[in-house]
Design a protein around this motif. Structure first.
Motif, PDB file in Angstrom:
ATOM      1  N   PRO A  55      -0.607  39.143  63.688  1.00 48.14           N
ATOM      2  CA  PRO A  55      -0.043  39.271  65.037  1.00 48.14           C
ATOM      3  C   PRO A  55       0.709  38.020  65.498  1.00 48.14           C
ATOM      4  O   PRO A  55       1.783  38.121  66.091  1.00 48.14           O
ATOM      5  N   ALA A  56       0.172  36.857  65.205  1.00 49.76           N
ATOM      6  CA  ALA A  56       0.858  35.615  65.580  1.00 49.76           C
ATOM      7  C   ALA A  56       2.120  35.412  64.744  1.00 49.76           C
ATOM      8  O   ALA A  56       3.134  34.924  65.244  1.00 49.76           O
ATOM      9  N   ASP A  57       2.063  35.817  63.469  1.00 45.43           N
ATOM     10  CA  ASP A  57       3.218  35.660  62.575  1.00 45.43           C
ATOM     11  C   ASP A  57       4.402  36.521  63.010  1.00 45.43           C
ATOM     12  O   ASP A  57       5.553  36.141  62.789  1.00 45.43           O
ATOM     13  N   ILE A  58       4.131  37.677  63.597  1.00 46.54           N
ATOM     14  CA  ILE A  58       5.228  38.591  63.945  1.00 46.54           C
ATOM     15  C   ILE A  58       5.684  38.475  65.393  1.00 46.54           C
ATOM     16  O   ILE A  58       6.715  39.040  65.752  1.00 46.54           O
ATOM     17  N   GLU A  59       4.942  37.722  66.183  1.00 46.64           N
ATOM     18  CA  GLU A  59       5.295  37.590  67.602  1.00 46.64           C
ATOM     19  C   GLU A  59       6.707  37.035  67.763  1.00 46.64           C
ATOM     20  O   GLU A  59       7.086  36.036  67.151  1.00 46.64           O
ATOM     21  N   GLY A  60       7.509  37.733  68.562  1.00 54.62           N
ATOM     22  CA  GLY A  60       8.870  37.300  68.851  1.00 54.62           C
ATOM     23  C   GLY A  60       9.887  37.666  67.792  1.00 54.62           C
ATOM     24  O   GLY A  60      11.065  37.356  67.933  1.00 54.62           O
ATOM     25  N   LYS A  61       9.462  38.318  66.723  1.00 52.21           N
ATOM     26  CA  LYS A  61      10.390  38.691  65.651  1.00 52.21           C
ATOM     27  C   LYS A  61      10.935  40.099  65.886  1.00 52.21           C
ATOM     28  O   LYS A  61      10.302  40.932  66.520  1.00 52.21           O
ATOM     29  N   SER A  62      12.118  40.348  65.351  1.00 52.59           N
ATOM     30  CA  SER A  62      12.724  41.680  65.441  1.00 52.59           C
ATOM     31  C   SER A  62      12.009  42.625  64.479  1.00 52.59           C
ATOM     32  O   SER A  62      11.286  42.193  63.570  1.00 52.59           O
ATOM     33  N   ASP A  63      12.229  43.927  64.668  1.00 47.91           N
ATOM     34  CA  ASP A  63      11.639  44.909  63.760  1.00 47.91           C
ATOM     35  C   ASP A  63      12.055  44.640  62.319  1.00 47.91           C
ATOM     36  O   ASP A  63      11.234  44.711  61.402  1.00 47.91           O
ATOM     37  N   ILE A  66      10.127  41.699  60.928  1.00 46.00           N
ATOM     38  CA  ILE A  66       8.728  42.064  60.670  1.00 46.00           C
ATOM     39  C   ILE A  66       8.622  42.858  59.370  1.00 46.00           C
ATOM     40  O   ILE A  66       7.774  42.572  58.530  1.00 46.00           O
TER      41      ILE A  66
END
Length: 117
Positions: A55-63, A66
């Protein structure tokens, strides 16, 4: 078969060394009246700790970003796994990011993934 032979056979098959990737057939919802489609995806294996940090790794990333973290390759005839083709998939299959993420999560945490294979 005697109990010793059964125990030996069972332990011989077990390994802590899991492959870096694994394949899952992911069903994608197709917009409109067309039938859903199955896209074989090669996912990147993550340890329990890496899954908990996801969850922290993907926060703020586009689909697309991810999916790039999760997928290693796919089997889509004529469409190699590239950032441009990931974006095309997302544009045409609106639910794909959620369906792919759910399949990835289920493959790590859920016995449903094993039942499908």
């Amino acid at each position: 078969m005697n109990p010793t032979a059964i125990a030996t056979a069972a332990t011989a098959a077990f390994t802590f060394d899991l492959p870096a990737t694994f394949w899952v057939d992911v069903t994608l919802t197709t917009p409109g009246a067309q039938p859903d489609q199955v896209l074989p995806l090669e996912f990147k294996y993550r340890t329990r700790e890496e899954m908990e940090a996801l969850p922290a790794d993907i926060e703020g990333k586009s689909d697309a970003e991810i999916l790039g973290l999760l997928i290693n390759d796919w089997k889509a005839p004529g469409r190699p796994f590239t950032p441009e083709n990931v974006q095309l998939l997302i544009s045409r299959f609106h639910r794909a990011p959620r369906e792919i993420f759910d399949a990835y999560r289920d493959a790590h945490w859920n016995s449903k993934a094993r039942a499908k294979n």
